[in-house]
Design a protein around this motif. Sequence first.
Motif, PDB file in Angstrom:
ATOM      1  N   ALA A 133      34.357  43.241  33.113  1.00  0.00           N
ATOM      2  CA  ALA A 133      35.367  41.417  33.258  1.00  0.00           C
ATOM      3  C   ALA A 133      34.206  41.711  35.255  1.00  0.00           C
ATOM      4  N   ALA A 134      34.578  42.147  36.296  1.00  0.00           N
ATOM      5  CA  ALA A 134      34.151  42.406  36.763  1.00  0.00           C
ATOM      6  C   ALA A 134      32.523  41.774  37.326  1.00  0.00           C
ATOM      7  N   THR A 135      32.055  42.655  36.754  1.00  0.00           N
ATOM      8  CA  THR A 135      30.300  43.046  37.176  1.00  0.00           C
ATOM      9  C   THR A 135      30.436  41.031  36.109  1.00  0.00           C
ATOM     10  N   ASN A 136      31.024  40.841  34.909  1.00  0.00           N
ATOM     11  CA  ASN A 136      30.602  39.887  34.061  1.00  0.00           C
ATOM     12  C   ASN A 136      30.308  38.374  35.434  1.00  0.00           C
ATOM     13  N   MET A 137      31.504  38.618  36.155  1.00  0.00           N
ATOM     14  CA  MET A 137      32.126  37.209  36.776  1.00  0.00           C
ATOM     15  C   MET A 137      30.950  36.506  37.736  1.00  0.00           C
ATOM     16  N   PRO A 138      29.761  37.375  38.580  1.00  0.00           N
ATOM     17  CA  PRO A 138      28.212  36.502  39.239  1.00  0.00           C
ATOM     18  C   PRO A 138      27.475  36.377  37.544  1.00  0.00           C
ATOM     19  N   VAL A 139      27.721  37.216  36.372  1.00  0.00           N
ATOM     20  CA  VAL A 139      26.999  36.148  35.258  1.00  0.00           C
ATOM     21  C   VAL A 139      27.686  34.858  35.116  1.00  0.00           C
ATOM     22  N   GLN A 140      29.264  34.638  34.799  1.00  0.00           N
ATOM     23  CA  GLN A 140      29.293  33.690  34.702  1.00  0.00           C
ATOM     24  C   GLN A 140      29.003  32.659  35.522  1.00  0.00           C
ATOM     25  N   ARG A 141      28.676  33.221  37.337  1.00  0.00           N
ATOM     26  CA  ARG A 141      28.591  31.792  38.253  1.00  0.00           C
ATOM     27  C   ARG A 141      27.548  31.259  37.563  1.00  0.00           C
ATOM     28  N   ALA A 142      26.435  32.257  37.876  1.00  0.00           N
ATOM     29  CA  ALA A 142      24.696  32.229  37.328  1.00  0.00           C
ATOM     30  C   ALA A 142      24.614  31.027  35.839  1.00  0.00           C
ATOM     31  N   ASP A 143      25.286  31.227  35.224  1.00  0.00           N
ATOM     32  CA  ASP A 143      25.608  30.853  34.174  1.00  0.00           C
ATOM     33  C   ASP A 143      26.266  29.275  34.995  1.00  0.00           C
ATOM     34  N   ALA A 153      35.972  27.686  40.863  1.00  0.00           N
ATOM     35  CA  ALA A 153      37.129  27.845  41.078  1.00  0.00           C
ATOM     36  C   ALA A 153      38.533  28.715  39.866  1.00  0.00           C
ATOM     37  N   ALA A 154      38.395  28.705  38.687  1.00  0.00           N
ATOM     38  CA  ALA A 154      38.284  28.809  37.799  1.00  0.00           C
ATOM     39  C   ALA A 154      37.856  30.607  37.734  1.00  0.00           C
ATOM     40  N   ILE A 155      36.790  30.762  38.011  1.00  0.00           N
ATOM     41  CA  ILE A 155      35.807  32.085  37.494  1.00  0.00           C
ATOM     42  C   ILE A 155      36.649  32.653  39.009  1.00  0.00           C
ATOM     43  N   ASP A 156      36.757  32.429  39.985  1.00  0.00           N
ATOM     44  CA  ASP A 156      37.118  32.691  41.394  1.00  0.00           C
ATOM     45  C   ASP A 156      38.389  33.137  41.842  1.00  0.00           C
ATOM     46  N   GLU A 193      37.936  36.286  39.089  1.00  0.00           N
ATOM     47  CA  GLU A 193      38.093  37.876  39.861  1.00  0.00           C
ATOM     48  C   GLU A 193      38.523  38.384  40.731  1.00  0.00           C
ATOM     49  N   VAL A 194      39.721  37.081  41.481  1.00  0.00           N
ATOM     50  CA  VAL A 194      40.632  37.996  42.235  1.00  0.00           C
ATOM     51  C   VAL A 194      41.927  38.986  41.582  1.00  0.00           C
ATOM     52  N   ALA A 195      42.236  37.794  40.478  1.00  0.00           N
ATOM     53  CA  ALA A 195      43.497  38.663  39.497  1.00  0.00           C
ATOM     54  C   ALA A 195      42.421  40.235  38.780  1.00  0.00           C
ATOM     55  N   ILE A 196      41.256  40.732  38.641  1.00  0.00           N
ATOM     56  CA  ILE A 196      40.945  40.992  37.946  1.00  0.00           C
ATOM     57  C   ILE A 196      40.614  42.665  39.487  1.00  0.00           C
ATOM     58  N   ASN A 197      40.167  41.925  40.277  1.00  0.00           N
ATOM     59  CA  ASN A 197      39.660  42.698  41.091  1.00  0.00           C
ATOM     60  C   ASN A 197      41.180  42.944  42.237  1.00  0.00           C
ATOM     61  N   HIS A 198      42.277  43.274  42.110  1.00  0.00           N
ATOM     62  CA  HIS A 198      43.437  43.118  42.590  1.00  0.00           C
ATOM     63  C   HIS A 198      44.172  44.491  41.380  1.00  0.00           C
ATOM     64  N   THR A 199      43.504  43.260  40.371  1.00  0.00           N
ATOM     65  CA  THR A 199      44.826  44.782  39.144  1.00  0.00           C
ATOM     66  C   THR A 199      43.914  46.543  39.190  1.00  0.00           C
ATOM     67  N   ILE A 200      42.371  45.742  39.707  1.00  0.00           N
ATOM     68  CA  ILE A 200      41.373  47.179  39.492  1.00  0.00           C
ATOM     69  C   ILE A 200      42.181  48.134  40.539  1.00  0.00           C
ATOM     70  N   THR A 201      42.179  47.232  41.863  1.00  0.00           N
ATOM     71  CA  THR A 201      42.558  48.017  42.640  1.00  0.00           C
ATOM     72  C   THR A 201      43.894  48.642  42.656  1.00  0.00           C
ATOM     73  N   GLU A 202      44.896  48.280  41.686  1.00  0.00           N
ATOM     74  CA  GLU A 202      46.864  49.105  41.046  1.00  0.00           C
ATOM     75  C   GLU A 202      46.350  49.961  40.726  1.00  0.00           C
ATOM     76  N   ILE A 203      44.854  49.768  39.539  1.00  0.00           N
ATOM     77  CA  ILE A 203      44.486  50.753  38.073  1.00  0.00           C
ATOM     78  C   ILE A 203      44.089  52.227  39.282  1.00  0.00           C
ATOM     79  N   THR A 204      43.242  51.922  40.395  1.00  0.00           N
ATOM     80  CA  THR A 204      42.080  52.487  40.892  1.00  0.00           C
ATOM     81  C   THR A 204      43.590  53.393  41.301  1.00  0.00           C
ATOM     82  N   GLN A 205      44.660  52.937  42.160  1.00  0.00           N
ATOM     83  CA  GLN A 205      45.994  54.081  42.687  1.00  0.00           C
ATOM     84  C   GLN A 205      46.368  54.673  41.939  1.00  0.00           C
ATOM     85  N   ALA A 206      46.883  53.837  40.521  1.00  0.00           N
ATOM     86  CA  ALA A 206      47.273  54.293  39.677  1.00  0.00           C
ATOM     87  C   ALA A 206      46.808  55.965  38.780  1.00  0.00           C
TER      88      ALA A 206
END
Length: 536
Positions: free
Chosen positions: A131-141, A184-187, A190-203
């Motif tokens: 999902a995080a990788t797809n964000m730049p693609v959505q932004r480009a689209d 703004a919606a994509i941003d 992305e913030v929500a996903i990256n925040h959760t990725i950090t939590e998952i990494t810590q978990a």
Amino acid sequence: MEDPMFSFQDVIRCDLCETPVPPKHCDICHIHLCKACMWKHLYLSDKSKDHYIVPFKLRGITSKCTKHSREVCKQLCTTCNIPVCPLCVASSEHEMHDKKDILTWFETKRELMQKDLQDLEKSIYPRYQEAATNMPVQRADVNKRSQKLTTALDKQGEALHTEIDTIIQRMKSEIDDMDAQHIAAIDRQEVAINHTITEITQAILDLKRLLDTSDVCLVSEYTSRTEEFRNLPAQFQVTLPTFTPQEINRELIHQQIGSLSKLAITFLLDEPRILTDIQTEYKYGIRSVSCLSDSELWTCGYNDILRLYNLQGELLRSVKTKSGKIPQDIAVTRSGDLVYTDYWDRSINLVSGVQIQTLITLRGWDPCFLCSTSSGDLLVIMTRNDGKQTKVVRYSGSTQKQSIQWDDQGNALYTSSYIIYLSENRNLDICVADCHAHAVVVVSAAGKLRFRYNSPPSTPRESFHPNGITTDSQGNILTSDYNNHRIHIIDQDGHFLRFIHNCGLQNPQGLCLDSRDNLFVVEFVTGTVKKLQYYK
């Protein structure tokens, strides 16, 4: 990491007889024991102290009781969530509490953590990465699509010259504003996903650390967060703006430029809400529902009566089938009439007012489920009398226009079954819920196979029994998962989005949507129709 117990360089041996790979360990004396020596150790060694034999892989988890220093904790008080010794167990403090064998509990807890680690590493974390990788693609689209719109506006603007420059500029500003909203919606996502990725990494790190520890107290404090991470943050659906040019009429320049549709960003709710419960007379065996309007809906089930209800559950109208037999399915046409299939006399019938007109009578085939299309055609699932073939047939009035049965390799698209619901998507795809195949089968309007959906990896294919099916204004496909008491939402290309569950659904079957994308679900066993909101 190599297990020293099985290392060729340093094989673990029984401390009493040198037998390799001993299966037991005395957690009091801290010695390894084979099965034979285990009994010798228990009955022939020092009787002045207790011995506690544990499986070799669980060695080191034993702890002395903090209240009774000479005692070993052999149980876990699940009420207090602490290890307890026999004296603690016998005391009044823990008398009414639930207790478990500490070895069994520890092994169960390790298995849970191992499963959580596997889920996080193999399933959940990769989905967030994707999902995080797809964000730049959505932004480009967003930029690509807006450039197409801008080019179309420029072309129309050149034809209209200076008279329309002001209007064109205003529309460009609207595009910029909508792009800003979309970005703004994509941003935010992305913030929500990256925040959760950090939590998952810590978990993951925490879990790996816990799996390497023998500290019962630390392990007992572990609480799984896997279900919290399992669903991605709320995903938004975007209705992209389009530009519709008109032929130039200088007297009506403003109207002739065309219109730019608004950007619409909608989110699937994490927890869908039940808005209304409609109790029907069916009590048991209700099968299908079809919206006549946003406030009225037709139903059918296991009797010969078709019933129209309002949202308050008031029965507005009842119609008995022409044959006096049970109808197989119903659909409301674009003109507001009701059609139903009658398996018993192999007919498709139109209910208009108080009149029932037989539109089609089949030979050699039994009509099953049907839907009304955006063009006013009827799509009908039918099974051959011998039960060996199934196909989708398109009718205009009573005239057959199309038959869909085989893929490009000559294989049957659908199983031979009498429980196959279908719906037309906004892109004109034909979507079929094939219960016996454990799949949703989607073909194009031309009948070419586009994809098969067999449920997400977290759901065993054999347990997926899709019954009802419908499609929403975003082109998403919704299908009932009867045995798992939930509804799957997939996009128009077959990608799983999320479940509608945890809202009290029981054996969902027939589905339909009103003009606002509110979902109506029939519960086969309870005879209830539920109205749900799953967008915000």
